[in-house]
Design a protein around this motif. Structure first.
Motif, PDB file in Angstrom:
ATOM      1  N   LEU A  49     -16.858 -28.281 -45.517  1.00  0.00           N
ATOM      2  CA  LEU A  49     -16.132 -29.373 -46.165  1.00  0.00           C
ATOM      3  C   LEU A  49     -15.372 -30.125 -45.068  1.00  0.00           C
ATOM      4  O   LEU A  49     -14.309 -29.685 -44.641  1.00  0.00           O
ATOM      5  N   PRO A  50     -15.919 -31.232 -44.571  1.00  0.00           N
ATOM      6  CA  PRO A  50     -15.228 -31.970 -43.510  1.00  0.00           C
ATOM      7  C   PRO A  50     -14.031 -32.745 -44.073  1.00  0.00           C
ATOM      8  O   PRO A  50     -14.156 -33.495 -45.048  1.00  0.00           O
ATOM      9  N   ILE A  51     -12.871 -32.545 -43.453  1.00  0.00           N
ATOM     10  CA  ILE A  51     -11.645 -33.245 -43.857  1.00  0.00           C
ATOM     11  C   ILE A  51     -11.043 -33.894 -42.613  1.00  0.00           C
ATOM     12  O   ILE A  51     -10.741 -33.213 -41.635  1.00  0.00           O
ATOM     13  N   GLY A  52     -10.896 -35.210 -42.662  1.00  0.00           N
ATOM     14  CA  GLY A  52     -10.298 -35.919 -41.542  1.00  0.00           C
ATOM     15  C   GLY A  52      -8.872 -36.342 -41.850  1.00  0.00           C
ATOM     16  O   GLY A  52      -8.563 -36.713 -42.988  1.00  0.00           O
ATOM     17  N   ILE A  53      -8.004 -36.259 -40.855  1.00  0.00           N
ATOM     18  CA  ILE A  53      -6.627 -36.730 -40.997  1.00  0.00           C
ATOM     19  C   ILE A  53      -6.499 -38.032 -40.222  1.00  0.00           C
ATOM     20  O   ILE A  53      -6.812 -38.094 -39.022  1.00  0.00           O
TER      21      ILE A  53
END
Length: 380
Positions: A49-53
């Motif tokens: 699950l790629p999560i970018g900030i």
């Protein structure tokens, strides 16, 4: 991968939230690191699950498309360019009793994205590598790769890294710190200049809590000191000034195995072209060389591997770290810094050193995730 697909997917294998980007000046490097991990992670063993900030600190759902997260025409990638939505927000669980990740957008009902079993935080610099994200994950009760709160914070702060290593008898060079309040008064500036001048030339002026060689200036004339300090302060109000040393720049990777931390074969940084030191452009844009393994004698190799593990243990690191040394002309080893979340880009030394030691990139990621899944959060 759309938001709807993500919310409906309930995998029967460990789900890994790969978190990257962040608010620091190393945002782009983190995105490139995440792209490399997404390409290499074993999809038969892990769901991702790629999560970018974003630069502003918004947690965004990002498509599983590493090809869009590369350096292009000398420009670093950005989370905002690959986010699924410009307004949506990903939320981690707020209590140890839940591992469910939630997606919300203004005016719409929140969508459950399923549980996360482990977080792989690939952030570099402040607000991610410095214990802040680690503290959030501890509060959430979600296992994560890498060092805990204290080791991450100490490893990010070059002053306290040196203090801890020195207290354990591990060599560090001569240095001093310019604190924000000191530089903001004329008397403080005068005292700082006098203290720095006593170190001798050349000097390296660095942000105290930053990485990727950003904001670093080599000073060969004290007339250039104030400009160098102001450049470092663009990245961090706290500045460290180190006396330059003559020697070879050698790095060593540390990885935590089931029986404890081990060190890889070392690498040597060979700065090419017109670069005087391994700065950001030399590291990521130009073609400076990394020689793996470094050309060292058997005793030298054994000693740097011993000291790398000793530094890892002294700071209380977990999972992984890269320890950077100088081998001085008189044969002494001096630690330059320790990186508790080293880069995993295609040109990064950390995975290359482990590949040369017999641990290929996919296995390296697998070992890091397996270790995090074995380890509990909280006091340990």
């Amino acid at each position: 991968m759309s938001i709807e697909q993500t919310s409906l997917n309930q995998p029967d294998k460990p789900r890994v939230a790969i978190v990257f980007g962040g608010r620091s000046s190393e945002h782009g490097v983190s995105v490139v690191t995440a792209a490399s991990v997404l390409r290499a992670i074993d999809r038969s063993k892990y769901e991702v699950l790629p999560i970018g900030i974003t630069h502003e600190g918004r947690w965004a759902l990002v498509g599983d498309e590493p090809s869009r997260m590369a350096i292009a025409d000398g420009r670093m990638p950005d989370v905002a360019q690959v986010a699924e939505s410009v307004e949506g927000q990903v939320s981690l669980p707020l209590s140890p009793g839940s591992r469910e990740v939630v997606w919300s957008e203004p005016g719409e009902a929140p969508k459950a994205l399923g549980d996360v079993d482990v977080v792989l935080p690939l952030l570099h610099g402040p607000w991610g590598e410095d214990g802040t994200l680690q503290g959030l994950l501890e509060l959430s009760g979600v296992p994560y790769v890498g060092s805990g709160v204290l080791a991450s914070a100490v490893g990010m702060d070059k002053e306290f890294t040196k203090r801890v290593l020195d207290s354990h008898g591990i060599g560090v060079g001569d240095w001093t710190v310019v604190r924000p309040r000191e530089w903001e008064s004329e008397d403080g500036r005068a005292a700082a200049r006098e203290r720095i001048a006593a170190l001798g030339l050349p000097l390296f002026v660095k942000p105290c809590r930053a990485g990727s060689s950003m904001g670093i200036t080599k000073v060969k004339d004290l007339a250039d000191l104030d400009t160098a300090i102001e450049e470092a302060r663009r990245h961090d109000p706290k500045v460290i000034v180190e006396r330059g040393v003559t020697g070879r720049e050698i790095e060593c990777a540390v990885l935590e195995f089931e029986d404890g931390p081990r060190a890889s074969v070392p690498a040597e940084i060979l700065v090419g072209g017109d670069f005087e030191f391994y700065d950001f452009e030399a590291k990521y844009i130009d073609s400076s060389d990394v020689r793996i393994p470094a050309e060292l004698g058997a005793d030298e190799t054994a000693e740097i591997r011993r000291q790398a593990v000793a530094a890892f243990e002294a700071l209380g690191c977990e999972g992984l770290a890269r320890v950077d040394f100088f081998l001085l002309e008189d044969g002494r080893w001096v630690v330059n810094e320790i990186n508790t979340m080293p880069g995993f880009t295609p040109i990064s030394a950390y995975p290359k050193m482990w590949e040369a030691t017999g641990v290929p990139y996919p296995e390296l990621i697998d070992r890091l995730l397996a270790a995090a899944l074995r380890r509990s959060t909280g006091l340990r």
